[in-house]
Design a protein around this motif. Structure first.
Motif: not given
Length: 436
Positions: A392, A395, A397
């Motif tokens: 995370e 960037s 997830s």
């Protein structure tokens, strides 16, 4: 003790690399020399081929063993780590050592083991050498565990040495530049023993040439002599044509057409150049390995050696593949192949060990993939929640599911038939899959 009790006993007594990391690596050969002397120096009682490299040494070892088996030689094979069971490390003609032999070995030598307290790997190498000597193998293919120069396997004097390639891995132990790492791998080059280098690299070739010259060892860069070219557009399975340099014309002429390696990843083409050069060297050493034996060994390597975990197809609906690539060099090659796949959506089930530079490894993966982070049942494993946090922060997830098998079940429920699922990041993640 039962077999399971014996393995638990060894894990509790000895330093184990896959559980403790580099503190379990002993940077000298004193213990393995003591073990071998105690056992009557079994490593002197059989011929061997020694194989090192950052990536590809496992596949190369299995290809060579399969070809030798196909040529009629009683072939020992020592590899590490194991995926499912300790006995996988010790094979003769593809058959693992019997568990009862491990139990009897430990019971017989228990006092010596408890006195010396070698590492788990050092003892494993001793078991392998003793096993191959007692079984009177014609030849044994010995895979280096880590590095080369100070690896416990490096007490052998093989008839042929092989280095597949050089990349960044275990930099805290082997060095932080490619030439430094190459120098450690070059430590397996022995006096007057030919050395095969699978891939020529401008940053490292000088290291190998210098060491070979010092040891009066004939050196062969396999990629100068052989070219292996995929001839199909399918990026899942592999079919290749093999070309060999014609000394008279200085041109590459077709040698083997429509060869279908049973190891599917297109990265195997680089391993195969080294394998073919090895066979040529063995024949020059008065082995009798026919073209048919080469083809049979390469085309049936999985059945012949029981190899698992190399671009292994677990399911075709959706396409589900696992691979034991676990460092930047290996993962880049795997991801290049994944990028070429014609699929709707790519799912990645990933887990890593704590001593990897996880940020750099995650940045290799596509940002449009769907991720499920997991962990292996070993103290070295990075917790899945921590892995998700790191993802995370750059960037990416996804989800966190501790068990890789539960993660696979979860992802299969999300995926459609024309999607793709990859499981990897660590050998230990692949090892815990129920489906292999």
């Amino acid at each position: 003790m039962t077999y399971d009790e014996t393995i638990d006993y060894l894990y509790s007594l000895l330093p184990v690399f896959h559980r403790q990391g580099e503190i379990a690596f002993k940077a000298d050969l004193s213990n393995i020399l003591k073990i071998s002397e105690y056992l009557g120096n079994p490593h002197l009682k059989f011929r061997s081929i020694h194989i090192a490299g950052t990536n590809g040494k496992g596949s190369t070892s299995h290809f060579i063993a399969a070809i030798l088996q196909s040529a009629g030689y009683k072939t020992g094979l020592y590899t590490s780590p194991h995926l499912k069971d300790f006995v996988e490390r010790f094979r003769i003609n593809g058959v693992s050592i019997e568990k009862a032999n491990i139990v009897s070995f430990i019971n017989k030598h228990k006092a010596f083991i408890e006195h010396l307290k070698p590492s788990f790997f050092e003892l494993s190498v001793g078991i392998a050498f003793d096993f191959f000597a007692r079984e009177n193998v014609d030849i044994a293919v010995i895979e280096v565990g880590l590095g080369g120069r100070l690896d416990s396997t490096n007490i052998i004097t093989p008839i042929l040495s092989v280095i597949t390639n050089i990349g960044f891995d275990h930099v805290n132990i082997l060095g932080d530049t490619l030439p430094k790492i190459a120098l450690e791998k070059a430590g397996i080059i022995k006096q007057n023993v030919p050395i095969v280098i699978s891939e020529r690299n401008s940053e490292t070739e000088g290291v190998f040439i210098s060491k070979a010259t010092e040891m009066n060892s004939e050196i062969f860069f396999a990629s100068d002599k052989y070219r292996v070219v995929p001839n199909n557009s399918n990026n899942i399975f592999l079919q290749v044509d093999v070309y060999k340099l014609n000394k008279l014309s200085n041109e590459f002429n077709i040698y083997i057409e429509n060869l279908e390696p049973q190891l599917f990843g297109t990265y195997q083409v680089k391993n195969l150049t080294g394998v073919l050069q090895v066979v040529e060297c063995l024949n020059n050493l008065r082995f009798d390995i026919s073209d048919d034996a080469i083809k049979n060994g390469i085309s049936n390597v999985v059945e012949l050696t029981s190899l698992k975990g190399r671009w292994q197809v677990l399911d075709k609906d959706p396409l589900t593949i696992c691979d034991t690539g676990h460092n930047e060099h290996g993962l880049k090659i795997v991801l290049e192949q994944i990028e070429k796949l014609n699929v709707r959506q790519k799912f990645f089930i990933l887990g890593f060990v704590k001593d990897k530079n996880v940020d750099d490894l995650l940045n290799l993966f596509p940002k449009d993939g769907i991720y499920c982070f997991t962990q292996a049942n070993t103290p070295r494993s990075l917790p899945s929640e921590k892995l998700l946090e790191i993802a995370e922060s750059i960037s990416m997830s996804g989800y966190s599911i501790v068990s890789v098998n539960e993660a696979l079940k979860f992802v299969k429920n999300l995926a459609k038939k024309d999607d793709f699922i990859y499981i990897g990041g660590s050998t230990y993640i692949v090892a815990e899959l129920n489906d292999i």
